[in-house]
Each structure stands twice: as structure tokens, then as C-alpha cells.
Design a protein around this motif. Structure first.
Motif, PDB file in Angstrom:
ATOM      1  N   GLY A 156      70.727  30.325 -16.766  1.00 57.28           N
ATOM      2  CA  GLY A 156      71.295  30.557 -15.492  1.00 57.28           C
ATOM      3  C   GLY A 156      71.864  29.570 -14.791  1.00 57.28           C
ATOM      4  N   PRO A 158      78.786  32.700  -2.347  1.00 59.07           N
ATOM      5  CA  PRO A 158      78.623  34.047  -1.586  1.00 59.07           C
ATOM      6  C   PRO A 158      77.964  33.835  -0.480  1.00 59.07           C
ATOM      7  N   GLU A 169      76.089  36.027   0.849  1.00 59.86           N
ATOM      8  CA  GLU A 169      74.720  36.822   1.112  1.00 59.86           C
ATOM      9  C   GLU A 169      73.737  35.945  -0.022  1.00 59.86           C
ATOM     10  N   ASN A 170      74.447  35.014  -0.626  1.00 59.07           N
ATOM     11  CA  ASN A 170      73.404  34.134  -1.671  1.00 59.07           C
ATOM     12  C   ASN A 170      72.995  32.676  -1.013  1.00 59.07           C
ATOM     13  N   GLU A 192      71.013  30.674  -1.579  1.00 59.11           N
ATOM     14  CA  GLU A 192      70.203  29.709  -2.710  1.00 59.11           C
ATOM     15  C   GLU A 192      71.378  29.198  -3.586  1.00 59.11           C
ATOM     16  N   SER A 193      72.626  29.428  -3.222  1.00 65.19           N
ATOM     17  CA  SER A 193      73.839  28.816  -3.948  1.00 65.19           C
ATOM     18  C   SER A 193      74.076  27.216  -3.870  1.00 65.19           C
ATOM     19  N   GLY A 230      72.279  28.888  -8.584  1.00 70.65           N
ATOM     20  CA  GLY A 230      72.171  29.952  -7.633  1.00 70.65           C
ATOM     21  C   GLY A 230      73.305  31.041  -7.205  1.00 70.65           C
ATOM     22  N   GLY A 231      74.128  31.480  -8.108  1.00 71.04           N
ATOM     23  CA  GLY A 231      75.397  32.263  -7.950  1.00 71.04           C
ATOM     24  C   GLY A 231      76.503  31.796  -7.318  1.00 71.04           C
ATOM     25  N   VAL A 266      80.124  30.870  -7.942  1.00 72.61           N
ATOM     26  CA  VAL A 266      81.292  31.547  -8.701  1.00 72.61           C
ATOM     27  C   VAL A 266      82.655  30.893  -8.837  1.00 72.61           C
TER      28      VAL A 266
END
Length: 218
Positions: free
Chosen positions: A9, A27, A29-30, A32-33, A207-208, A210
Motif C-alpha cells: 500500500g 483526497p 474524503e481520506n 489518513e493521507s 493513505g490514498g 494520488v
């Protein structure tokens, strides 16, 4: 194509030519990024200039860079939002911001220990300088991240960044006004930081976060 190693991950950014290096998208909505940064030199700083482009997706206080040590969470922290906040060695100052945070904005924060002077540059224009931590030297051996502060990593998730971030560079000196303006004007052959060099310094996306095309200088 975007080069990177994906394991468990984690995406470790390496081997991307800096001319095509993408922006980081955090993001909304995330919560934890964040991005772990592996600085090119230690973070014992008597001066610095920290420059970056952001396009934030909400106006609350959002952490762009956080450097923490075992002794202190807020060794060096910079936030954006309705104002720009700067922590050095646990001391805090803020600068008013008169631009919409939803647009691409170019920021540079410069500080020198010998004078204690901190100056915020926004889109190549300098604002009123403020004084903080004269004579201070930041501690080496800490943790450097983009998009979160240390409290966040411990589970509180406050002040997370949401939006796009690119051309993140950190120097161990105060840049000249001409150099800062050149960065804001996207002039070719741009300087790279000696501590964080965008497109060259190893970074781990967690954590997402991008990778998206960089539109900051278009």
C-alpha cells in the motif's frame, strides 16, 4: 509513465524525470493521507526557505509541512487556509491571507535565525515580515511529512491537507527575492531545494495520496 514501487500500500516515488513530475492530490474524503519525506540533509536549520504550489479544497487551517522531533511536535510546521501559520521550535506566528485558497497559489516562507525574521511571499510578492525565534536552530533527527501534523499521525487527524500540492522545495538558506519571483513565475531552469528537491527527494505516499498531472504553471 509514472515510475514507482508499490509495496504493502506504499508508493515510493523515485526515478521520475522532474520535468514530468506530477502533483500530489490529497483526497478530501481520506483523512489518513500524507507523504513521508526523506530529506537530502538533516533538519538542523539556522535559516530556510520553503516554497510550494497548492490548490486547497477547503479553507480551514491545513498542514502543508510538518517536522517533528521526539522532544517537540511543532519543530517546523507550515499551515495554509484563511491565514498562513508558521511554527518554529514550538513558537507560532500567522500571516493574513487575502487570496481565495481554492485557486493555485505559490507560497514561499523564508526565515533566518540571526535576525529572527520570517517573511511570507505569495505569488512572488512579499508581505510584512514578522519576528520569531531569533537565535534558534532547529533540531535534527525528526520526522518530516507533507499533508499532516504529528498529532494527526498519532490518531487525531486534525489540520489535514485536502487538494493538490506540487513544486515543494526546502532550502537551508534564505533565497533572494529574484529567485523567489522566478519560482512564482514558473521560469525555466528552476532552483531545487538542498533539503527537499521536488522530483528528486525520496518520498513515500500513504493513505490514498494520488499522483495527478501538474497544472500549477499552466
Amino acid at each position: 509513465c509514472l515510475a514507482g514501487n508499490v509495496t504493502a500500500g506504499f508508493l515510493v516515488i523515485s526515478g521520475i524525470k522532474s520535468s514530468t513530475f506530477p502533483s500530489f492530490y490529497f483526497p478530501v474524503e481520506n483523512i489518513e493521507s500524507f507523504v513521508n519525506v526523506h530529506p537530502l540533509h538533516d533538519m538542523s536549520l539556522q535559516a530556510f526557505t520553503f516554497c510550494f504550489w497548492t490548490k486547497a479544497q477547503h479553507a480551514g487551517s491545513q498542514t502543508v509541512l510538518s517536522y517533528s522531533t521526539q522532544e517537540r511536535d511543532n519543530e517546523l510546521v507550515l499551515t495554509v487556509g484563511t491565514d498562513v501559520g508558521l511554527w518554529i521550535g514550538g513558537h507560532f506566528i500567522s500571516f493574513p491571507l487575502y487570496h481565495k485558497a481554492q485557486d493555485w497559489l505559490h507560497y514561499c516562507m523564508a526565515w533566518a535565525s540571526w535576525s529572527g525574521t520570517a517573511s511570507l511571499w505569495l505569488n512572488g510578492a512579499v508581505g510584512k515580515a514578522k519576528s520569531i525565534q531569533k537565535g534558534y536552530v532547529s533540531q535534527a533527527g525528526g520526522t518530516l511529512v507533507l499533508g499532516k501534523d504529528r498529532d494527526t499521525l498519532l490518531g487525531t487527524f486534525s489540520n489535514g491537507f485536502a487538494g493538490w500540492m506540487t513544486h515543494v522545495n526546502l532550502w537551508s538558506q534564505v533565497l533572494s527575492p529574484a529567485d523567489i519571483r522566478a519560482l512564482a513565475l514558473c521560469k525555466p531552469g528552476q532552483l531545487k531545494g538542498d533539503i527537499i528537491a521536488w522530483g528528486e527527494t525520496p518520498m513515500t505516499l500513504l493513505g490514498g495520496v494520488v499522483l495527478e498531472p501538474d497544472t500549477s504553471c499552466q
